[in-house]
Write a protein that holds these residues in place. Structure first.
Motif: not given
Length: 565
Positions: A457-475
Protein backbone atom coordinates in the motif's frame (compact mmCIF):
# COMPACT_ATOMS: atom_id res chain seq x y z
CA UNK A 1 -14.90 56.82 -42.11
CA UNK A 2 -16.30 58.52 -39.01
CA UNK A 3 -16.26 62.31 -39.42
CA UNK A 4 -15.56 65.04 -36.90
CA UNK A 5 -19.20 66.14 -36.64
CA UNK A 6 -20.46 62.52 -36.40
CA UNK A 7 -18.18 61.57 -33.56
CA UNK A 8 -18.81 64.71 -31.53
CA UNK A 9 -22.61 64.63 -31.90
CA UNK A 10 -23.35 60.88 -31.95
CA UNK A 11 -25.91 59.55 -29.46
CA UNK A 12 -25.13 55.95 -28.48
CA UNK A 13 -28.12 55.41 -26.19
CA UNK A 14 -29.89 53.44 -28.94
CA UNK A 15 -26.89 51.06 -28.99
CA UNK A 16 -27.22 50.55 -25.26
CA UNK A 17 -30.95 49.93 -25.58
CA UNK A 18 -30.31 47.40 -28.35
CA UNK A 19 -27.71 45.60 -26.23
CA UNK A 20 -30.12 45.44 -23.30
CA UNK A 21 -32.86 44.11 -25.56
CA UNK A 22 -30.64 41.35 -26.97
CA UNK A 23 -29.42 40.41 -23.49
CA UNK A 24 -33.04 40.15 -22.35
CA UNK A 25 -33.89 38.07 -25.41
CA UNK A 26 -31.00 35.70 -24.73
CA UNK A 27 -32.12 35.31 -21.12
CA UNK A 28 -35.72 34.59 -22.07
CA UNK A 29 -34.64 32.02 -24.65
CA UNK A 30 -32.46 30.31 -22.04
CA UNK A 31 -35.43 30.27 -19.65
CA UNK A 32 -37.61 28.86 -22.43
CA UNK A 33 -35.08 26.11 -23.09
CA UNK A 34 -35.07 25.13 -19.42
CA UNK A 35 -38.86 25.33 -19.18
CA UNK A 36 -39.26 23.24 -22.32
CA UNK A 37 -36.93 20.57 -21.01
CA UNK A 38 -38.42 20.35 -17.53
CA UNK A 39 -42.01 20.97 -18.52
CA UNK A 40 -42.41 19.23 -21.87
CA UNK A 41 -39.66 16.62 -22.18
CA UNK A 42 -39.95 15.49 -18.57
CA UNK A 43 -43.71 15.39 -18.92
CA UNK A 44 -43.42 12.96 -21.82
CA UNK A 45 -40.97 10.84 -19.81
CA UNK A 46 -43.21 10.88 -16.74
CA UNK A 47 -46.27 9.93 -18.79
CA UNK A 48 -44.55 6.70 -19.74
CA UNK A 49 -45.28 7.16 -23.44
CA UNK A 50 -43.48 4.35 -25.29
CA UNK A 51 -43.22 2.92 -28.77
CA UNK A 52 -42.19 4.16 -32.22
CA UNK A 53 -44.40 7.24 -32.14
CA UNK A 54 -43.03 8.21 -28.71
CA UNK A 55 -39.47 7.76 -29.96
CA UNK A 56 -40.13 9.97 -32.96
CA UNK A 57 -41.80 12.60 -30.82
CA UNK A 58 -38.94 12.53 -28.33
CA UNK A 59 -36.41 13.16 -31.11
CA UNK A 60 -38.51 16.01 -32.48
CA UNK A 61 -38.76 17.55 -29.01
CA UNK A 62 -35.00 17.38 -28.60
CA UNK A 63 -34.46 19.04 -32.00
CA UNK A 64 -36.82 21.83 -30.94
CA UNK A 65 -35.04 22.32 -27.63
CA UNK A 66 -31.63 22.35 -29.30
CA UNK A 67 -32.88 24.99 -31.73
CA UNK A 68 -34.00 27.14 -28.81
CA UNK A 69 -30.50 26.71 -27.38
CA UNK A 70 -28.96 27.80 -30.71
CA UNK A 71 -31.16 30.87 -30.72
CA UNK A 72 -30.18 31.71 -27.15
CA UNK A 73 -26.50 31.42 -28.07
CA UNK A 74 -26.90 33.65 -31.13
CA UNK A 75 -28.84 36.27 -29.18
CA UNK A 76 -26.20 36.30 -26.47
CA UNK A 77 -23.43 36.78 -29.04
CA UNK A 78 -25.28 39.71 -30.63
CA UNK A 79 -25.77 41.19 -27.16
CA UNK A 80 -22.07 40.88 -26.35
CA UNK A 81 -21.02 42.51 -29.62
CA UNK A 82 -23.56 45.32 -29.24
CA UNK A 83 -22.62 45.91 -25.61
CA UNK A 84 -18.97 46.17 -26.56
CA UNK A 85 -19.78 48.67 -29.30
CA UNK A 86 -21.99 50.62 -26.89
CA UNK A 87 -19.06 50.95 -24.47
CA UNK A 88 -16.04 51.28 -26.77
CA UNK A 89 -17.33 54.02 -29.12
CA UNK A 90 -18.72 56.24 -26.33
CA UNK A 91 -15.34 55.96 -24.58
CA UNK A 92 -13.62 57.27 -27.71
CA UNK A 93 -16.25 60.00 -27.99
CA UNK A 94 -15.61 61.10 -24.39
CA UNK A 95 -11.89 61.48 -25.07
CA UNK A 96 -12.69 63.34 -28.31
CA UNK A 97 -15.01 65.84 -26.62
CA UNK A 98 -12.45 66.39 -23.85
CA UNK A 99 -9.78 67.18 -26.46
CA UNK A 100 -12.11 69.70 -28.15
CA UNK A 101 -12.77 71.46 -24.84
CA UNK A 102 -9.05 71.54 -24.05
CA UNK A 103 -8.26 73.06 -27.45
CA UNK A 104 -10.91 75.75 -27.05
CA UNK A 105 -9.75 76.56 -23.52
CA UNK A 106 -6.20 77.06 -24.80
CA UNK A 107 -7.37 79.75 -27.27
CA UNK A 108 -7.87 77.63 -30.37
CA UNK A 109 -10.92 77.25 -32.57
CA UNK A 110 -12.16 74.15 -34.43
CA UNK A 111 -13.83 74.94 -37.72
CA UNK A 112 -15.93 72.12 -39.13
CA UNK A 113 -16.39 71.85 -42.89
CA UNK A 114 -17.66 69.27 -45.40
CA UNK A 115 -14.12 68.03 -45.94
CA UNK A 116 -13.40 67.57 -42.25
CA UNK A 117 -12.13 70.25 -39.89
CA UNK A 118 -9.36 72.75 -39.25
CA UNK A 119 -7.79 74.01 -36.04
CA UNK A 120 -6.79 77.66 -35.86
CA UNK A 121 -6.38 80.60 -33.49
CA UNK A 122 -9.65 81.68 -31.90
CA UNK A 123 -9.42 85.35 -33.03
CA UNK A 124 -8.23 87.27 -36.14
CA UNK A 125 -4.42 87.71 -36.51
CA UNK A 126 -4.52 91.41 -35.46
CA UNK A 127 -6.15 90.45 -32.14
CA UNK A 128 -2.96 88.75 -31.08
CA UNK A 129 -0.94 92.00 -31.28
CA UNK A 130 2.55 91.55 -32.60
CA UNK A 131 3.43 87.92 -31.87
CA UNK A 132 7.06 86.98 -32.09
CA UNK A 133 8.22 84.12 -34.32
CA UNK A 134 8.59 82.06 -31.15
CA UNK A 135 4.95 82.75 -30.17
CA UNK A 136 3.78 81.75 -33.63
CA UNK A 137 5.84 78.57 -33.48
CA UNK A 138 4.38 77.62 -30.09
CA UNK A 139 0.85 78.22 -31.35
CA UNK A 140 1.45 76.17 -34.47
CA UNK A 141 2.92 73.39 -32.35
CA UNK A 142 -0.23 73.39 -30.20
CA UNK A 143 -2.43 73.29 -33.31
CA UNK A 144 -0.41 70.38 -34.75
CA UNK A 145 -0.66 68.52 -31.44
CA UNK A 146 -4.44 68.81 -31.29
CA UNK A 147 -4.78 67.84 -34.96
CA UNK A 148 -2.75 64.71 -34.25
CA UNK A 149 -4.98 63.85 -31.25
CA UNK A 150 -8.19 64.43 -33.21
CA UNK A 151 -6.96 62.38 -36.16
CA UNK A 152 -5.92 59.51 -33.88
CA UNK A 153 -9.31 59.43 -32.15
CA UNK A 154 -11.18 59.69 -35.46
CA UNK A 155 -9.13 56.80 -36.80
CA UNK A 156 -9.85 54.71 -33.70
CA UNK A 157 -13.56 55.49 -33.99
CA UNK A 158 -13.55 54.55 -37.68
CA UNK A 159 -11.75 51.27 -36.99
CA UNK A 160 -14.14 50.41 -34.16
CA UNK A 161 -17.14 51.35 -36.28
CA UNK A 162 -15.92 49.17 -39.17
CA UNK A 163 -15.21 46.30 -36.79
CA UNK A 164 -18.65 46.42 -35.25
CA UNK A 165 -20.34 46.86 -38.62
CA UNK A 166 -18.60 43.75 -39.96
CA UNK A 167 -19.45 41.81 -36.81
CA UNK A 168 -23.10 42.77 -36.71
CA UNK A 169 -23.46 42.10 -40.42
CA UNK A 170 -22.31 38.54 -39.72
CA UNK A 171 -24.59 38.23 -36.73
CA UNK A 172 -27.82 38.68 -38.61
CA UNK A 173 -30.78 38.94 -36.21
CA UNK A 174 -32.67 36.56 -38.49
CA UNK A 175 -30.17 33.85 -37.50
CA UNK A 176 -31.82 33.70 -34.08
CA UNK A 177 -34.83 32.11 -35.74
CA UNK A 178 -32.73 29.95 -38.09
CA UNK A 179 -33.74 26.30 -38.32
CA UNK A 180 -31.03 24.85 -40.54
CA UNK A 181 -29.26 21.74 -39.29
CA UNK A 182 -25.90 23.52 -39.38
CA UNK A 183 -27.14 26.39 -37.22
CA UNK A 184 -25.05 25.26 -34.25
CA UNK A 185 -21.83 25.34 -36.24
CA UNK A 186 -22.72 28.76 -37.62
CA UNK A 187 -23.41 30.01 -34.12
CA UNK A 188 -20.03 28.77 -32.84
CA UNK A 189 -18.18 30.28 -35.80
CA UNK A 190 -19.98 33.61 -35.35
CA UNK A 191 -19.04 33.73 -31.70
CA UNK A 192 -15.43 32.81 -32.40
CA UNK A 193 -15.22 35.75 -34.82
CA UNK A 194 -16.66 38.09 -32.22
CA UNK A 195 -14.31 36.70 -29.58
CA UNK A 196 -11.33 37.12 -31.89
CA UNK A 197 -12.10 40.82 -32.34
CA UNK A 198 -11.54 41.29 -28.63
CA UNK A 199 -8.47 39.09 -28.32
CA UNK A 200 -10.40 36.18 -26.81
CA UNK A 201 -9.17 32.80 -27.99
CA UNK A 202 -7.97 30.33 -28.89
CA UNK A 203 -8.06 28.45 -25.62
CA UNK A 204 -4.56 27.94 -24.14
CA UNK A 205 -3.15 24.53 -23.24
CA UNK A 206 -2.38 24.55 -19.51
CA UNK A 207 -2.12 22.16 -16.59
CA UNK A 208 -5.05 22.09 -14.12
CA UNK A 209 -3.52 24.58 -11.67
CA UNK A 210 -2.64 27.00 -14.46
CA UNK A 211 -6.11 26.56 -15.96
CA UNK A 212 -7.78 27.53 -12.68
CA UNK A 213 -5.61 30.65 -12.40
CA UNK A 214 -6.21 31.58 -16.06
CA UNK A 215 -9.99 31.40 -15.66
CA UNK A 216 -9.94 33.42 -12.44
CA UNK A 217 -8.00 36.15 -14.27
CA UNK A 218 -10.62 36.61 -17.01
CA UNK A 219 -13.34 39.25 -16.96
CA UNK A 220 -17.01 38.24 -17.01
CA UNK A 221 -17.22 39.30 -20.66
CA UNK A 222 -14.19 37.21 -21.61
CA UNK A 223 -15.60 34.18 -19.82
CA UNK A 224 -18.92 34.55 -21.61
CA UNK A 225 -17.16 34.76 -24.96
CA UNK A 226 -14.98 31.72 -24.27
CA UNK A 227 -18.02 29.71 -23.18
CA UNK A 228 -19.97 30.64 -26.28
CA UNK A 229 -17.07 30.27 -28.71
CA UNK A 230 -15.22 27.20 -27.39
CA UNK A 231 -17.68 25.05 -25.40
CA UNK A 232 -16.18 21.68 -26.35
CA UNK A 233 -12.67 22.74 -25.44
CA UNK A 234 -13.66 24.29 -22.10
CA UNK A 235 -15.81 21.32 -21.16
CA UNK A 236 -12.81 18.99 -21.18
CA UNK A 237 -10.41 21.28 -19.27
CA UNK A 238 -9.41 20.01 -15.84
CA UNK A 239 -9.05 22.94 -13.47
CA UNK A 240 -12.13 24.90 -14.56
CA UNK A 241 -15.05 25.22 -12.11
CA UNK A 242 -17.42 22.26 -12.36
CA UNK A 243 -20.39 24.52 -13.09
CA UNK A 244 -18.51 26.08 -16.01
CA UNK A 245 -17.62 22.67 -17.42
CA UNK A 246 -21.22 21.54 -17.08
CA UNK A 247 -22.52 24.59 -18.96
CA UNK A 248 -19.92 24.18 -21.70
CA UNK A 249 -20.48 20.44 -22.07
CA UNK A 250 -24.26 20.71 -22.31
CA UNK A 251 -23.83 23.21 -25.14
CA UNK A 252 -21.20 21.06 -26.85
CA UNK A 253 -23.34 17.94 -26.44
CA UNK A 254 -26.32 19.58 -28.16
CA UNK A 255 -24.01 20.85 -30.88
CA UNK A 256 -22.54 17.41 -31.56
CA UNK A 257 -25.94 15.69 -31.57
CA UNK A 258 -27.15 18.25 -34.11
CA UNK A 259 -24.08 17.63 -36.27
CA UNK A 260 -24.58 13.86 -36.24
CA UNK A 261 -28.34 13.90 -36.89
CA UNK A 262 -28.44 14.54 -40.69
CA UNK A 263 -26.16 11.67 -41.69
CA UNK A 264 -27.82 9.27 -39.28
CA UNK A 265 -31.27 10.21 -40.57
CA UNK A 266 -30.13 9.55 -44.13
CA UNK A 267 -28.53 6.23 -43.28
CA UNK A 268 -25.14 7.39 -44.56
CA UNK A 269 -23.32 7.56 -41.26
CA UNK A 270 -20.30 5.29 -40.56
CA UNK A 271 -20.45 2.84 -37.68
CA UNK A 272 -18.24 5.04 -35.53
CA UNK A 273 -20.77 7.88 -35.77
CA UNK A 274 -23.60 5.50 -34.93
CA UNK A 275 -21.76 4.36 -31.80
CA UNK A 276 -21.06 7.96 -30.87
CA UNK A 277 -24.73 8.84 -31.36
CA UNK A 278 -25.78 5.99 -29.07
CA UNK A 279 -23.31 7.10 -26.41
CA UNK A 280 -24.31 10.76 -26.58
CA UNK A 281 -28.03 10.07 -26.56
CA UNK A 282 -27.53 7.98 -23.42
CA UNK A 283 -25.73 10.90 -21.76
CA UNK A 284 -28.54 13.19 -22.89
CA UNK A 285 -31.13 10.79 -21.52
CA UNK A 286 -29.51 10.85 -18.09
CA UNK A 287 -29.26 14.64 -18.11
CA UNK A 288 -32.93 15.00 -19.05
CA UNK A 289 -33.89 12.60 -16.28
CA UNK A 290 -31.90 14.72 -13.86
CA UNK A 291 -33.54 18.09 -14.54
CA UNK A 292 -35.89 17.83 -11.57
CA UNK A 293 -33.29 16.72 -9.03
CA UNK A 294 -33.18 18.76 -5.81
CA UNK A 295 -30.34 21.21 -5.05
CA UNK A 296 -27.19 19.40 -4.01
CA UNK A 297 -28.20 16.31 -5.95
CA UNK A 298 -28.15 17.87 -9.43
CA UNK A 299 -26.29 16.16 -12.27
CA UNK A 300 -23.24 17.92 -13.72
CA UNK A 301 -21.66 16.83 -17.00
CA UNK A 302 -17.92 17.28 -16.47
CA UNK A 303 -16.69 15.61 -19.66
CA UNK A 304 -17.80 13.54 -22.62
CA UNK A 305 -16.00 12.27 -25.69
CA UNK A 306 -15.57 9.69 -28.40
CA UNK A 307 -11.90 8.79 -28.04
CA UNK A 308 -13.12 5.22 -27.52
CA UNK A 309 -15.98 3.43 -29.26
CA UNK A 310 -17.50 2.73 -25.85
CA UNK A 311 -17.50 6.47 -25.17
CA UNK A 312 -16.18 8.64 -22.37
CA UNK A 313 -18.11 10.45 -19.67
CA UNK A 314 -17.53 12.08 -16.30
CA UNK A 315 -20.69 12.98 -14.43
CA UNK A 316 -21.24 14.20 -10.89
CA UNK A 317 -24.10 14.15 -8.44
CA UNK A 318 -23.64 17.48 -6.68
CA UNK A 319 -20.99 20.12 -7.34
CA UNK A 320 -17.51 18.89 -6.32
CA UNK A 321 -16.29 22.50 -6.02
CA UNK A 322 -18.84 23.28 -3.32
CA UNK A 323 -18.77 19.99 -1.44
CA UNK A 324 -16.53 19.39 1.56
CA UNK A 325 -16.28 15.69 0.73
CA UNK A 326 -15.89 14.30 -2.78
CA UNK A 327 -15.95 10.67 -3.89
CA UNK A 328 -14.70 9.64 -7.32
CA UNK A 329 -15.83 6.23 -8.58
CA UNK A 330 -13.85 4.37 -11.26
CA UNK A 331 -15.70 1.38 -12.79
CA UNK A 332 -14.11 -1.78 -14.12
CA UNK A 333 -14.39 -4.29 -16.96
CA UNK A 334 -17.17 -3.86 -19.52
CA UNK A 335 -18.04 -0.35 -18.33
CA UNK A 336 -19.42 1.63 -21.28
CA UNK A 337 -21.53 4.75 -21.63
CA UNK A 338 -24.57 2.92 -22.98
CA UNK A 339 -24.39 0.00 -20.55
CA UNK A 340 -22.68 1.61 -17.57
CA UNK A 341 -23.69 5.25 -17.14
CA UNK A 342 -27.17 4.66 -15.74
CA UNK A 343 -25.86 2.01 -13.36
CA UNK A 344 -22.94 4.22 -12.40
CA UNK A 345 -25.29 7.07 -11.49
CA UNK A 346 -27.38 4.66 -9.42
CA UNK A 347 -24.25 3.65 -7.54
CA UNK A 348 -23.21 7.20 -6.71
CA UNK A 349 -26.82 8.00 -5.82
CA UNK A 350 -26.69 5.07 -3.40
CA UNK A 351 -23.47 6.54 -1.98
CA UNK A 352 -25.16 9.92 -1.54
CA UNK A 353 -28.09 8.31 0.27
CA UNK A 354 -25.77 6.31 2.54
CA UNK A 355 -23.82 9.45 3.45
CA UNK A 356 -27.05 11.36 4.10
CA UNK A 357 -28.15 8.58 6.43
CA UNK A 358 -24.97 9.01 8.46
CA UNK A 359 -25.31 12.81 8.60
CA UNK A 360 -27.29 14.61 11.33
CA UNK A 361 -30.27 16.21 9.63
CA UNK A 362 -29.93 13.88 6.63
CA UNK A 363 -28.28 16.41 4.35
CA UNK A 364 -24.60 15.79 3.68
CA UNK A 365 -22.02 18.03 2.08
CA UNK A 366 -20.86 15.48 -0.49
CA UNK A 367 -20.47 15.31 -4.25
CA UNK A 368 -20.08 11.93 -5.95
CA UNK A 369 -18.37 11.60 -9.32
CA UNK A 370 -18.70 8.78 -11.86
CA UNK A 371 -15.41 8.75 -13.78
CA UNK A 372 -15.33 6.79 -17.04
CA UNK A 373 -12.54 8.52 -18.94
CA UNK A 374 -10.64 5.40 -19.91
CA UNK A 375 -11.26 2.49 -22.26
CA UNK A 376 -12.48 -0.18 -19.86
CA UNK A 377 -11.57 -3.74 -20.95
CA UNK A 378 -14.10 -6.00 -22.64
CA UNK A 379 -14.73 -9.50 -21.38
CA UNK A 380 -14.62 -11.13 -24.78
CA UNK A 381 -16.69 -14.04 -26.04
CA UNK A 382 -15.09 -16.50 -23.62
CA UNK A 383 -15.44 -14.20 -20.63
CA UNK A 384 -11.75 -13.34 -20.75
CA UNK A 385 -9.85 -10.98 -23.01
CA UNK A 386 -6.33 -9.74 -23.47
CA UNK A 387 -7.43 -6.25 -22.49
CA UNK A 388 -8.50 -7.58 -19.07
CA UNK A 389 -5.15 -9.24 -18.52
CA UNK A 390 -3.01 -6.44 -19.90
CA UNK A 391 -1.94 -3.19 -18.31
CA UNK A 392 -2.36 -0.99 -21.39
CA UNK A 393 -5.90 0.23 -20.62
CA UNK A 394 -5.08 1.15 -17.02
CA UNK A 395 -1.82 2.90 -17.85
CA UNK A 396 -3.47 4.84 -20.67
CA UNK A 397 -6.19 6.15 -18.37
CA UNK A 398 -4.00 6.86 -15.34
CA UNK A 399 -2.72 10.25 -16.52
CA UNK A 400 -6.27 11.49 -17.20
CA UNK A 401 -7.37 10.37 -13.75
CA UNK A 402 -4.46 12.25 -12.18
CA UNK A 403 -5.32 15.35 -14.20
CA UNK A 404 -8.98 15.24 -13.19
CA UNK A 405 -8.14 14.95 -9.48
CA UNK A 406 -5.65 17.82 -9.79
CA UNK A 407 -8.41 19.86 -11.40
CA UNK A 408 -10.72 19.27 -8.44
CA UNK A 409 -7.89 20.25 -6.10
CA UNK A 410 -7.27 23.44 -8.09
CA UNK A 411 -10.73 24.67 -7.07
CA UNK A 412 -9.96 24.35 -3.36
CA UNK A 413 -7.37 22.28 -1.49
CA UNK A 414 -9.60 21.75 1.55
CA UNK A 415 -11.62 19.03 -0.17
CA UNK A 416 -11.57 15.59 1.39
CA UNK A 417 -11.34 13.38 -1.71
CA UNK A 418 -11.92 9.63 -1.67
CA UNK A 419 -11.12 7.47 -4.68
CA UNK A 420 -13.39 4.42 -4.93
CA UNK A 421 -12.38 1.88 -7.56
CA UNK A 422 -14.02 -1.37 -8.58
CA UNK A 423 -12.52 -4.42 -10.26
CA UNK A 424 -10.20 -3.41 -13.17
CA UNK A 425 -10.79 0.21 -12.16
CA UNK A 426 -8.49 -0.43 -9.20
CA UNK A 427 -5.60 -1.01 -11.61
CA UNK A 428 -6.25 2.41 -13.15
CA UNK A 429 -6.09 3.97 -9.70
CA UNK A 430 -2.99 1.94 -8.89
CA UNK A 431 -1.17 3.17 -12.00
CA UNK A 432 -2.22 6.76 -11.30
CA UNK A 433 -1.12 6.58 -7.65
CA UNK A 434 2.22 4.88 -8.17
CA UNK A 435 3.32 7.37 -10.84
CA UNK A 436 5.21 10.53 -9.93
CA UNK A 437 4.15 11.88 -6.54
CA UNK A 438 0.88 9.94 -6.54
CA UNK A 439 -2.81 10.78 -6.67
CA UNK A 440 -3.86 13.94 -4.83
CA UNK A 441 -6.53 12.11 -2.80
CA UNK A 442 -6.99 11.51 0.91
CA UNK A 443 -8.25 7.93 0.77
CA UNK A 444 -8.30 5.07 -1.71
CA UNK A 445 -10.94 2.32 -1.57
CA UNK A 446 -10.58 -0.79 -3.73
CA UNK A 447 -13.51 -3.17 -4.21
CA UNK A 448 -13.11 -6.61 -5.77
CA UNK A 449 -9.58 -5.75 -6.87
CA UNK A 450 -7.40 -8.12 -8.91
CA UNK A 451 -4.40 -6.01 -7.87
CA UNK A 452 -3.19 -2.44 -8.13
CA UNK A 453 0.18 -3.00 -9.85
CA UNK A 454 1.95 -2.51 -6.54
CA UNK A 455 2.69 -5.07 -3.85
CA UNK A 456 2.49 -2.70 -0.89
CA UNK A 457 0.00 0.00 0.00
CA UNK A 458 2.86 2.38 0.74
CA UNK A 459 3.89 2.15 -2.93
CA UNK A 460 0.75 4.16 -3.76
CA UNK A 461 2.57 7.22 -2.36
CA UNK A 462 0.19 7.58 0.55
CA UNK A 463 -0.20 6.57 4.18
CA UNK A 464 -1.27 2.88 4.20
CA UNK A 465 -3.79 3.69 6.94
CA UNK A 466 -5.76 5.59 4.25
CA UNK A 467 -5.83 2.62 1.87
CA UNK A 468 -8.96 0.47 2.21
CA UNK A 469 -10.06 -2.75 0.51
CA UNK A 470 -12.92 -5.24 0.46
CA UNK A 471 -13.77 -8.38 -1.44
CA UNK A 472 -17.06 -10.24 -1.57
CA UNK A 473 -17.86 -12.96 0.95
CA UNK A 474 -17.81 -16.57 -0.21
CA UNK A 475 -17.18 -17.92 -3.68
CA UNK A 476 -18.53 -15.95 -6.60
CA UNK A 477 -17.48 -14.12 -9.72
CA UNK A 478 -15.69 -11.80 -7.33
CA UNK A 479 -13.40 -14.68 -6.36
CA UNK A 480 -12.52 -15.28 -10.00
CA UNK A 481 -11.77 -11.60 -10.56
CA UNK A 482 -9.65 -11.21 -7.43
CA UNK A 483 -7.76 -14.48 -7.41
CA UNK A 484 -7.62 -15.10 -11.14
CA UNK A 485 -6.79 -11.51 -12.04
CA UNK A 486 -4.08 -11.32 -9.39
CA UNK A 487 -1.66 -13.22 -11.62
CA UNK A 488 -1.76 -10.30 -14.04
CA UNK A 489 -2.30 -7.34 -11.71
CA UNK A 490 -1.09 -8.41 -8.27
CA UNK A 491 2.50 -7.51 -8.98
CA UNK A 492 4.62 -4.39 -9.49
CA UNK A 493 5.64 -5.36 -13.00
CA UNK A 494 3.86 -6.38 -16.17
CA UNK A 495 3.35 -10.11 -16.76
CA UNK A 496 6.60 -11.60 -17.98
CA UNK A 497 8.46 -8.49 -16.92
CA UNK A 498 10.52 -9.92 -14.04
CA UNK A 499 14.25 -9.69 -14.27
CA UNK A 500 16.41 -12.82 -14.53
CA UNK A 501 17.70 -12.25 -10.99
CA UNK A 502 14.16 -12.00 -9.59
CA UNK A 503 13.18 -15.15 -11.42
CA UNK A 504 16.20 -17.09 -10.04
CA UNK A 505 15.57 -15.85 -6.51
CA UNK A 506 11.83 -16.37 -6.80
CA UNK A 507 11.12 -12.74 -6.04
CA UNK A 508 7.84 -11.22 -7.16
CA UNK A 509 6.27 -14.51 -8.11
CA UNK A 510 3.46 -14.46 -5.52
CA UNK A 511 0.61 -12.12 -6.50
CA UNK A 512 -0.71 -9.76 -3.85
CA UNK A 513 -4.06 -7.97 -3.88
CA UNK A 514 -5.26 -5.12 -1.63
CA UNK A 515 -7.25 -7.54 0.58
CA UNK A 516 -4.13 -9.58 1.38
CA UNK A 517 -2.52 -8.95 4.76
CA UNK A 518 0.87 -8.45 3.12
CA UNK A 519 -0.43 -5.47 1.18
CA UNK A 520 -0.52 -3.45 4.37
CA UNK A 521 -3.78 -1.52 4.02
CA UNK A 522 -7.09 -1.70 5.87
CA UNK A 523 -9.13 -4.78 5.01
CA UNK A 524 -12.83 -4.11 5.61
CA UNK A 525 -15.48 -6.60 6.50
CA UNK A 526 -18.57 -6.48 4.36
CA UNK A 527 -21.70 -8.29 3.31
CA UNK A 528 -21.34 -8.23 -0.48
CA UNK A 529 -21.76 -11.77 -1.88
CA UNK A 530 -21.18 -10.93 -5.53
CA UNK A 531 -18.96 -8.74 -7.65
CA UNK A 532 -21.60 -6.04 -8.11
CA UNK A 533 -23.14 -5.99 -4.60
CA UNK A 534 -20.87 -3.45 -2.93
CA UNK A 535 -23.50 -0.71 -3.38
CA UNK A 536 -26.59 -2.55 -2.12
CA UNK A 537 -28.71 -0.03 -0.16
CA UNK A 538 -28.35 -0.43 3.58
CA UNK A 539 -25.44 -2.86 3.25
CA UNK A 540 -22.39 -2.85 5.50
CA UNK A 541 -20.22 -2.59 2.39
CA UNK A 542 -21.87 0.65 1.30
CA UNK A 543 -21.90 2.03 4.85
CA UNK A 544 -18.16 1.41 5.15
CA UNK A 545 -17.55 3.37 1.95
CA UNK A 546 -19.76 6.23 3.14
CA UNK A 547 -17.88 6.44 6.44
CA UNK A 548 -14.57 6.72 4.60
CA UNK A 549 -15.96 9.41 2.28
CA UNK A 550 -17.01 11.39 5.37
CA UNK A 551 -13.67 10.83 7.12
CA UNK A 552 -15.46 9.18 10.04
CA UNK A 553 -12.42 7.01 10.81
CA UNK A 554 -11.26 10.04 12.83
CA UNK A 555 -14.38 10.03 15.02
CA UNK A 556 -13.59 9.60 18.77
CA UNK A 557 -16.29 6.92 18.90
CA UNK A 558 -14.82 3.74 17.36
CA UNK A 559 -18.34 2.53 16.56
CA UNK A 560 -18.44 5.24 13.89
CA UNK A 561 -15.36 3.86 12.13
CA UNK A 562 -15.48 1.63 9.02
CA UNK A 563 -15.68 -1.99 10.16
CA UNK A 564 -12.48 -3.94 9.64
CA UNK A 565 -11.74 -7.64 9.67
Amino acid sequence: MVGFIELRAANFESWRESARAWRTTAGKLAELENTFRTGVNDGVEAAGWKGQAAGTADQDLEVTVRQIAVSASQAQTIAIATERAASELPAIQTMFRAAIQEAETSGLQIVENPGGYTVQAAGPPEAAGNPTPADAARQQSAIDGFVARFDTLLRQASEADAKFAATLTTLMPADVAETRLDAWQNSIEDTQRVAGLYGVGPVPTLDPTQTAAWWRGLSDEQRALYLAAYPRRLGSMDGLPAAVRDTANRTALDQRLTELAPALAGGKSPNHDKREWENLTEIKKQLVAGYTRPPGKELLLLKFGDKFLDGQVIMSVGDPDKAKNVSISVPGTDATVTNGLEGGIKRIDAMQHAVDTLTPGGSSNVASVFWLDYDAPEKGASGLSGSMIGWDRSQEGASRLNSFVNGVRAQGNDHHITMIAHSYGTTVVGDAARAGSGLAVDDVVSLGSPGMHVKRAQDLHMDPTHVWAERAVGTSKDTLVVEGGAYSHGADHKPGGRSLVDTILGEGSDPITPTDKEFGGNVMSGDAHAHDEYWNPGSESLTNQAKIVMGMYNDPNPLQHPKLK
